[in-house]
Scaffold this active site. Structure first.
Site, PDB file in Angstrom:
ATOM      1  N   LYS A  36       2.486   8.807 -10.115  1.00 51.03           N
ATOM      2  CA  LYS A  36       3.611   9.717  -9.887  1.00 51.03           C
ATOM      3  C   LYS A  36       3.951  10.487 -11.157  1.00 51.03           C
ATOM      4  CE  LYS A  36       6.618   8.392  -6.982  1.00 51.03           C
ATOM      5  NZ  LYS A  36       7.371   7.243  -6.506  1.00 51.03           N
ATOM      6  N   ARG A  95      12.537   5.998 -10.128  1.00 46.00           N
ATOM      7  CA  ARG A  95      11.491   5.626  -9.167  1.00 46.00           C
ATOM      8  C   ARG A  95      10.296   5.001  -9.880  1.00 46.00           C
ATOM      9  NH1 ARG A  95      10.298  11.155  -6.261  1.00 46.00           N
ATOM     10  NH2 ARG A  95       9.886  10.030  -4.336  1.00 46.00           N
ATOM     11  N   GLY A 123       6.089   2.440  -0.868  1.00 52.93           N
ATOM     12  CA  GLY A 123       7.195   1.623  -0.405  1.00 52.93           C
ATOM     13  C   GLY A 123       7.257   0.210  -0.948  1.00 52.93           C
ATOM     14  N   MET A 175       7.547  -0.854  -4.155  1.00 49.34           N
ATOM     15  CA  MET A 175       8.458  -1.085  -5.286  1.00 49.34           C
ATOM     16  C   MET A 175       9.769  -0.333  -5.050  1.00 49.34           C
ATOM     17  SD  MET A 175       5.799  -1.213  -8.477  1.00 49.34           S
ATOM     18  CE  MET A 175       4.842   0.200  -7.957  1.00 49.34           C
ATOM     19  N   ARG A 225       0.217  13.252  -4.601  1.00 48.92           N
ATOM     20  CA  ARG A 225      -0.783  12.215  -4.895  1.00 48.92           C
ATOM     21  C   ARG A 225      -1.910  12.370  -3.889  1.00 48.92           C
ATOM     22  NH1 ARG A 225       3.114   7.178  -3.019  1.00 48.92           N
ATOM     23  NH2 ARG A 225       3.340   7.786  -0.841  1.00 48.92           N
ATOM     24  N   HIS A 284       7.106   4.512   6.849  1.00 49.32           N
ATOM     25  CA  HIS A 284       6.479   3.392   6.137  1.00 49.32           C
ATOM     26  C   HIS A 284       5.376   2.766   6.977  1.00 49.32           C
ATOM     27  CE1 HIS A 284       6.150  -0.974   5.270  1.00 49.32           C
ATOM     28  NE2 HIS A 284       6.106  -0.534   4.027  1.00 49.32           N
ATOM     29  N   SER A 297     -34.890 -14.433  -2.814  1.00 41.55           N
ATOM     30  CA  SER A 297     -33.685 -13.977  -2.120  1.00 41.55           C
ATOM     31  C   SER A 297     -32.574 -14.942  -2.507  1.00 41.55           C
ATOM     32  CB  SER A 297     -33.894 -13.979  -0.605  1.00 41.55           C
ATOM     33  OG  SER A 297     -32.718 -13.525   0.035  1.00 41.55           O
ATOM     34  N   CYS A 348     -29.047 -12.489   0.310  1.00 39.66           N
ATOM     35  CA  CYS A 348     -28.881 -12.536   1.768  1.00 39.66           C
ATOM     36  C   CYS A 348     -27.638 -13.314   2.180  1.00 39.66           C
ATOM     37  CB  CYS A 348     -30.117 -13.116   2.443  1.00 39.66           C
ATOM     38  SG  CYS A 348     -30.502 -14.793   1.923  1.00 39.66           S
ATOM     39  N   TYR A 394     -32.695  -5.155  -3.188  1.00 38.60           N
ATOM     40  CA  TYR A 394     -31.996  -4.925  -1.936  1.00 38.60           C
ATOM     41  C   TYR A 394     -30.891  -5.961  -1.748  1.00 38.60           C
ATOM     42  CZ  TYR A 394     -34.521  -8.909   0.061  1.00 38.60           C
ATOM     43  OH  TYR A 394     -35.000 -10.167   0.295  1.00 38.60           O
TER      44      TYR A 394
END
Length: 896
Positions: A27, A97, A106, A108, A351, A467, A776, A843, A863
């Site tokens: 902010k 704020r 919402g 804080m 934002r 909210h 693996s 895996c 992978y």
């Protein structure tokens, strides 16, 4: 640490920039940026996140220089506006704020209208010429400050307000007069004195520092802690505090306040999306106290709602221009807050807007087409965690549905479950594995834990920017908001609508795309992934290095995996096939046989079934690699444990109950995870692995010979700890492979490798790689054996470890990079020291966790393998890893 703790912004100049989010919070950084680019921003100053860190380090005490810095910047605002904080004639009021570097809507605390007291209110009346407005602002300040700073239950003052409205026979706050508000201010103060045994503070400086302390304190309130845990935001980031001159949207009909998004955050459509309220303050919009109106007629062409573009046309046109400026400047969809005071527009926040996964993809693809961003940026804009929303079924449009109400489609998706009326009930039910819909009159930040636990959220009040809507979209939860037709009765645990009463425990379905509330459960259909999704995934595959396979045990799983873009199968668990009804009897016969010949006879019955399984999987994967793990679990898992089941098996197999019980007792293990399983079975009962290898190779040879398939089976031997185990089992497997190929007169390339799931195997990987052609990492078991945890039992206490910060994350969800991850790295380095081109993957379930995928990229794996539905998530995370690495290298080269 910076020696400067406070940064000023105002009158077109600012000490901060958008790049300073870590220090100024999102902010504060964006207030500074908007000021610098010439947008109308009320002046103020930001106290940095470093102060928050010091605040908690030093028992909630501030750095010694902070007070002087705050006073110096306060004086700058006073000079700029020609007003003075606490002055009886020209009083200056502030908002205080929060603002963390990551958006936490919402979660804080905020205090508005700070600086009002019995003296300064006279100056506000004189400035505004409106006594009603002044006392409305004062009662709001008292109500907010008493709750946020003094810790008083907010409902106590809310009750006094409702009583006053009832007394005056009015429904809306705006219908109360100056005298009504004046009376309420007195009653509020008396209630505070009665409840807290202290007076409401009149000194503006005391008010200011009380509010600053409360905002820093709210960083550690329960809802903020819960939100950070859900969104992986570190606790040590802290929040900044923004102190900004007040502007008022509640001074009359030429005033308003609103929230808007530069594009639709639910669908991603490119139109200006937002809501506003005339004669209101900001919390009225986001809290859902009054249902707001649309800012334009983009989606309300035929409605009778008073859109802002009609009611305040000049301000709307100015806001629409600012929308374009912000999108071009930030090159992303923005979430903005604005206030109009006496026909003058002010920007209070911008934002990067939270959005659904579908919107995220559409916005990213559209912005590439518009020339705002490139493909790489577009890929990085889509969060891998968000994709999960798209990969699950939606409501079947052809299925019958009994629609009982319709609200606002605040967050898309479909959700069904039993109705509950409190966040605590939702959380408790979810812990029992139940699916619930959380129904509230309106949600507040205190409901965050229940919203996370619920499948979906339904509210009677609130708009598309309330909210409930904003938080649900960020979580990927289905939400229907502002469903004004429903009457919620918390005391009776029910809601009613159009003659229908829905009680706690009844099942309803929500359609977040249409806003429909449906009685009962509606069937679903598979996801349809085309268009923009295909475009973004094509870009993803263009930029990633890491391969992505799937864990699949059946041809159906293999088909799903292939449809989702899997490049092979990284794990086929053969034991799952053993449990099929048509073969479990033969498996049990094999286990109960005391002699090798008896076991071979039983295994011969299973062989054609196993071969059929492998043919189906190989056929679906059409020549892509398939890794098949030989039998892993201990044999007792295939036998019944209860007396009733043992007796039934006795009759079926013609074996005495006593013999069965003896075998069950003989095979019982105190710690089966570390017992007679994996390759240990292959050493003691080689005929089991011989049958499986034969089935694999016969399937490969038949498809090669009869259908021209080019197949490279990867035969994986589990739970190897020593080179000698692998050498012994591999020798048998090679012999079987050669015999099958000779019999079919076909040459099939195959590989034999192992799972690395024991710390010893990782530490001795150089030895094991002399025989293994691939590794693996079975990170599920590697996590168990590294931590000394049982995955089945750890759920009883691991959540407390995460909650208390002993562990940042559940190590079975996201790989423990400093422990298990180090073993993976050691295994990779040692393995490739012996066999340079050793193929390496993982895996475990970690293969579908974005943070774990990024770790695997950095560790040099070839992978990852995960469940079929998480394949696109892993592909996107792999692309993020490659692009972040490239960005890091680019930045390093620029600084050299």
């Amino acid at each position: 640490m910076s020696a400067k703790f406070v940064y000023f912004f105002g009158n077109g100049a600012a000490e901060g920039t958008a790049e300073m989010k870590n220090l100024l919070g999102g902010k504060g950084a964006n207030l500074a940026e908007m000021t610098s680019i010439g947008l109308p921003v009320p002046p103020g100053f930001t106290i940095t996140t470093e102060v928050c860190t010091e605040f908690y380090k030093n028992d909630r005490n501030y750095p010694s220089s902070l007070k002087d810095e705050v006073n110096a910047n306060l004086a700058k605002v006073e000079q700029l506006l020609g007003k003075k904080f606490g002055d009886p004639d020209m009083p200056l009021l502030f908002s205080v704020r929060s603002g963390a570097r990551a958006s936490m809507p919402g979660m804080m605390d905020t205090v508005l209208n700070l600086g009002l007291n019995e003296t300064t209110i006279q100056g506000i009346i004189k400035q505004s010429g409106d006594e009603r407005f002044a006392y409305d602002a004062y009662r709001r300040f008292i109500q907010m400050y008493a709750n946020v700073v003094m810790g008083m239950d907010g409902s106590l003052l809310e009750e006094l307000l409702e009583q006053k409205k009832e007394e005056m026979n009015v429904h809306l706050d705006t219908e109360l007069t100056a005298e009504d508000w004046k009376d309420l201010v007195g009653k509020y103060k008396a209630k505070i004195q009665e409840t807290l045994d202290q007076e409401f503070p009149d000194d503006p400086q005391e008010q200011l520092w009380g509010a600053i302390g409360a905002v820093f304190g709210s960083w550690m309130n329960q809802r903020a802690i819960t939100y950070r845990r859900l969104h992986n935001i570190p606790a040590d980031w802290g929040t900044a505090v923004n102190v900004q001159a007040m502007v008022f949207g509640n001074m009359g009909d030429d005033c308003a306040t609103g929230v808007a998004f530069t594009r639709d955050p639910s669908t991603g459509e490119n139109y200006f999306y937002g809501e506003y309220l005339v004669n209101a303050q900001g919390e009225d919009v986001v809290a859902g106290i009054r249902t707001p109106q649309p800012i334009n007629r983009a989606k309300h062409k035929d409605g009778d709602l008073p859109a802002m573009e009609d009611v305040l046309p000049e301000c709307y046109q100015q806001l629409a221009k600012i929308r374009d400026i912000l999108e071009k400047h930030y090159k992303d969809m923005q979430d903005i807050e604005f206030t109009i005071e006496k026909g003058k527009l002010f920007m209070l926040q911008t934002r990067n807007g939270k959005r659904t996964s579908r919107a995220s993809i559409k916005i990213a693809v559209d912005m590439v087409k518009e020339g705002l961003i490139d493909e790489k940026t577009a890929v990085l804009r889509v969060s891998p965690d968000q994709l999960d929303q798209l990969l699950h079924p939606s409501l079947d449009p052809k299925a019958p549905r009994k629609v009982i109400a319709k609200g606002l489609p605040a967050s898309p998706g479909a959700a069904a479950g039993s109705v509950v009326f409190s966040a605590d009930e939702a959380e408790a039910a979810a812990k029992l594995g139940l699916k619930v819909i959380l129904v509230r009159i309106e949600t507040s930040p205190e409901d965050i834990h229940g919203m996370n636990a619920a499948q979906g959220i339904l509210t009677a009040r609130g708009g598309m920017t309330s909210h409930a809507a904003v938080v649900a979209r960020g979580m990927g939860k289905c939400c229907v908001a502002g469903c004004g037709a429903i009457k919620v009765d918390y005391a009776a645990n029910e809601f009613s609508v159009n003659g229908v009463t829905v009680k706690k425990g009844d099942t309803i379905t929500l359609d977040g795309g249409t806003g429909e509330v449906i009685l009962g459960q509606v069937p679903t259909v598979p996801p349809q992934l085309t268009g923009d999704f295909k475009t973004i995934m094509d870009w993803v595959d263009k930029y990633r290095r890491l391969g992505v396979r799937a864990n699949a045990d059946t041809p159906k799983d293999a088909r799903t995996a292939r449809d989702f873009g899997a490049e092979g199968i990284g794990l086929t668990r053969t034991e799952h096939m053993f449990f099929e009804a048509d073969r479990i009897a033969a498996v049990r016969e094999m286990i109960l046989s005391e002699e090798v010949e008896g076991r071979k006879k039983a295994l011969a019955k299973i062989l054609p079934m196993q071969k059929g399984d492998f043919i189906g999987i190989f056929r679906e994967m059409k020549g892509l690699p398939v890794t098949i793990r030989l039998l892993d679990p201990p044999l007792h898992e295939f036998l019944p444990q209860e007396d009733r089941d043992i007796e039934a098996l006795s009759k079926t197999m013609g074996v005495s109950v006593e013999k069965l019980k003896h075998k069950v007792e003989y095979l019982h293990e105190f710690n089966p995870m570390l017992g007679h399983r994996g390759c240990r079975l292959g050493v003691t009962f080689p005929e089991i692995y011989d049958m499986q290898v034969q089935a694999i190779m016969e399937a490969a040879c038949e498809l090669n010979k009869n259908e021209g398939f080019s197949i490279v089976p990867e035969i994986m031997i589990p739970l190897v700890a020593t080179l000698e185990e692998l050498t012994s089992i591999k020798a048998n497997a090679v012999q079987i492979c050669n015999e099958v190929m000779e019999r079919y007169n076909v040459k099939v390339k195959y590989m034999i490798g192992t799972m690395i799931e024991l710390p010893r195997a990782a530490l001795c990987a150089d030895e094991i790689a002399r025989e293994a052609e691939f590794f693996s990492f079975g990170t599920n078991d590697l996590t168990q054996t590294t931590f000394g945890l049982s995955r089945d039992d750890a759920g009883k206490f691991l959540p407390f470890y995460v909650e208390k910060g002993i562990l940042q994350e559940d190590p079975f969800v996201s790989i423990d990079q400093s422990g298990v991850g180090q073993l993976v790295k050691i295994g990779c380095e040692k393995g490739r020291a012996s066999r340079k081109k050793l193929k390496i993957g993982i895996c475990g379930e970690h293969g579908g966790d974005p943070a774990s995928v990024i770790f695997c990229h950095k560790a040099g794996l070839d992978y990852v393998s995960c469940s079929p539905f998480r394949v696109p998530i892993a592909r996107l995370a792999a692309a993020h890893a490659a692009l972040q690495e490239q960005l890091g290298a680019d930045q390093s080269s620029r600084t050299v």
